[in-house]
Scaffold this motif. Sequence first.
Motif, PDB file in Angstrom:
ATOM      1  N   GLY A  32       0.123   3.701 -10.304  1.00 53.16           N
ATOM      2  CA  GLY A  32       0.004   2.658 -11.307  1.00 53.16           C
ATOM      3  C   GLY A  32       0.926   2.828 -12.505  1.00 53.16           C
ATOM      4  N   LEU A  33       1.627   3.946 -12.586  1.00 49.43           N
ATOM      5  CA  LEU A  33       2.541   4.190 -13.693  1.00 49.43           C
ATOM      6  C   LEU A  33       3.921   3.630 -13.359  1.00 49.43           C
ATOM      7  N   ASP A  34       4.524   2.944 -14.312  1.00 48.24           N
ATOM      8  CA  ASP A  34       5.841   2.327 -14.093  1.00 48.24           C
ATOM      9  C   ASP A  34       6.925   3.374 -13.865  1.00 48.24           C
ATOM     10  N   GLY A  35       7.793   3.081 -12.901  1.00 46.83           N
ATOM     11  CA  GLY A  35       8.968   3.900 -12.667  1.00 46.83           C
ATOM     12  C   GLY A  35       8.743   5.196 -11.929  1.00 46.83           C
ATOM     13  N   VAL A  36       7.564   5.401 -11.356  1.00 45.13           N
ATOM     14  CA  VAL A  36       7.260   6.663 -10.687  1.00 45.13           C
ATOM     15  C   VAL A  36       7.622   6.584  -9.208  1.00 45.13           C
ATOM     16  N   ARG A  37       8.264   7.632  -8.747  1.00 52.41           N
ATOM     17  CA  ARG A  37       8.614   7.799  -7.334  1.00 52.41           C
ATOM     18  C   ARG A  37       7.961   9.092  -6.853  1.00 52.41           C
ATOM     19  N   PHE A  38       7.767   9.207  -5.533  1.00 56.72           N
ATOM     20  CA  PHE A  38       7.083  10.367  -4.969  1.00 56.72           C
ATOM     21  C   PHE A  38       7.905  11.060  -3.906  1.00 56.72           C
ATOM     22  N   GLU A  39       7.617  12.337  -3.786  1.00 60.85           N
ATOM     23  CA  GLU A  39       8.072  13.144  -2.665  1.00 60.85           C
ATOM     24  C   GLU A  39       6.831  13.878  -2.173  1.00 60.85           C
ATOM     25  N   PHE A  40       6.673  13.990  -0.872  1.00 62.20           N
ATOM     26  CA  PHE A  40       5.544  14.717  -0.302  1.00 62.20           C
ATOM     27  C   PHE A  40       6.095  15.883   0.479  1.00 62.20           C
ATOM     28  N   ASN A  41       5.608  17.076   0.162  1.00 59.77           N
ATOM     29  CA  ASN A  41       6.080  18.291   0.803  1.00 59.77           C
ATOM     30  C   ASN A  41       4.892  18.984   1.463  1.00 59.77           C
ATOM     31  N   ALA A  42       4.879  19.012   2.794  1.00 62.96           N
ATOM     32  CA  ALA A  42       3.777  19.617   3.544  1.00 62.96           C
ATOM     33  C   ALA A  42       4.154  21.020   3.989  1.00 62.96           C
ATOM     34  N   ARG A  43       3.313  21.972   3.591  1.00 58.09           N
ATOM     35  CA  ARG A  43       3.434  23.354   4.053  1.00 58.09           C
ATOM     36  C   ARG A  43       2.054  23.778   4.536  1.00 58.09           C
ATOM     37  N   PRO A  44       1.686  23.366   5.769  1.00 54.49           N
ATOM     38  CA  PRO A  44       0.343  23.655   6.282  1.00 54.49           C
ATOM     39  C   PRO A  44       0.001  25.138   6.160  1.00 54.49           C
ATOM     40  N   LEU A  86       6.175  19.040 -21.424  1.00 51.94           N
ATOM     41  CA  LEU A  86       5.963  17.608 -21.207  1.00 51.94           C
ATOM     42  C   LEU A  86       4.571  17.133 -21.588  1.00 51.94           C
ATOM     43  N   ILE A  87       3.662  18.081 -21.798  1.00 46.20           N
ATOM     44  CA  ILE A  87       2.292  17.677 -22.128  1.00 46.20           C
ATOM     45  C   ILE A  87       1.737  18.503 -23.280  1.00 46.20           C
ATOM     46  N   ASN A  88       0.693  17.981 -23.860  1.00 38.69           N
ATOM     47  CA  ASN A  88      -0.155  18.727 -24.784  1.00 38.69           C
ATOM     48  C   ASN A  88      -1.443  19.012 -24.024  1.00 38.69           C
ATOM     49  N   ASP A  89      -2.114  20.058 -24.407  1.00 37.15           N
ATOM     50  CA  ASP A  89      -3.394  20.413 -23.802  1.00 37.15           C
ATOM     51  C   ASP A  89      -4.375  20.678 -24.943  1.00 37.15           C
ATOM     52  N   ASP A 124      -4.960  11.696 -18.061  1.00 39.40           N
ATOM     53  CA  ASP A 124      -4.298  11.512 -19.355  1.00 39.40           C
ATOM     54  C   ASP A 124      -3.036  12.363 -19.446  1.00 39.40           C
ATOM     55  N   ARG A 125      -3.079  13.576 -18.925  1.00 39.46           N
ATOM     56  CA  ARG A 125      -1.895  14.444 -18.931  1.00 39.46           C
ATOM     57  C   ARG A 125      -0.814  13.861 -18.025  1.00 39.46           C
ATOM     58  N   LEU A 126      -1.197  13.276 -16.884  1.00 39.30           N
ATOM     59  CA  LEU A 126      -0.217  12.639 -16.000  1.00 39.30           C
ATOM     60  C   LEU A 126       0.492  11.492 -16.721  1.00 39.30           C
ATOM     61  N   SER A 127      -0.263  10.695 -17.425  1.00 44.37           N
ATOM     62  CA  SER A 127       0.330   9.578 -18.183  1.00 44.37           C
ATOM     63  C   SER A 127       1.268  10.092 -19.262  1.00 44.37           C
ATOM     64  N   CYS A 130       4.455  11.519 -17.694  1.00 48.18           N
ATOM     65  CA  CYS A 130       5.290  10.420 -17.220  1.00 48.18           C
ATOM     66  C   CYS A 130       6.036   9.770 -18.387  1.00 48.18           C
ATOM     67  N   ALA A 131       5.333   9.497 -19.476  1.00 51.46           N
ATOM     68  CA  ALA A 131       5.965   8.877 -20.646  1.00 51.46           C
ATOM     69  C   ALA A 131       7.073   9.764 -21.191  1.00 51.46           C
ATOM     70  N   ASN A 132       6.838  11.065 -21.237  1.00 53.48           N
ATOM     71  CA  ASN A 132       7.872  11.979 -21.733  1.00 53.48           C
ATOM     72  C   ASN A 132       9.044  12.085 -20.759  1.00 53.48           C
ATOM     73  N   ALA A 133       8.752  12.085 -19.472  1.00 51.38           N
ATOM     74  CA  ALA A 133       9.821  12.152 -18.468  1.00 51.38           C
ATOM     75  C   ALA A 133      10.662  10.875 -18.479  1.00 51.38           C
ATOM     76  N   ALA A 134      10.059   9.749 -18.821  1.00 54.43           N
ATOM     77  CA  ALA A 134      10.771   8.467 -18.856  1.00 54.43           C
ATOM     78  C   ALA A 134      11.876   8.461 -19.897  1.00 54.43           C
ATOM     79  N   LYS A 135      11.781   9.362 -20.849  1.00 49.74           N
ATOM     80  CA  LYS A 135      12.803   9.445 -21.912  1.00 49.74           C
ATOM     81  C   LYS A 135      14.091  10.095 -21.422  1.00 49.74           C
TER      82      LYS A 135
END
Length: 136
Positions: A32-44, A86-89, A124-127, A130-135
């Motif tokens: 649901g976040l604008d501009g986000v793309r994914f990669e999926f890495n499987a290491r069973p 990229l985040i505050n905690d 909230d941390r994901l959002s 994402c906002a910081n990465a968008a910069k």
Amino acid sequence: MQEALKEFMDGWADNGSGAKEVFTTLKAHLEGLDGVRFEFNARPGVTYSLRARHENQEKRPLFAMVDVIDDDPSDRWLSVCFYGELINDPDELGDFVPEGLLGEDAACFDLEENDAPLVAYVKDRLSEACANAAKG
């Protein structure tokens, strides 16, 4: 990527911890976040990683990694990691992990069950990441 992720999700029999539901919730939030793309890495037997990247990012290949820890497939849990800057905690719920995300300092949150307040906090941390990465 989509086929491998779908195959993983379809084959995941949740053990009652709610980890699959949390993963699905976090994935939907990221979608649901604008501009986000994914990669999926499987290491069973190790991890299944959903790596989120913002299309404006230039320096790094991701801003967050949602790992399904698979050392015991009957008892999977999640670790969600961010680059520390990229985040505050504010509630200090994450763990500082030196060089924990692709060789850089990270903040990681372990989700071993469907803890609604912690899931909301991580969303909230994901959002925020994402906002910081968008910069860029």
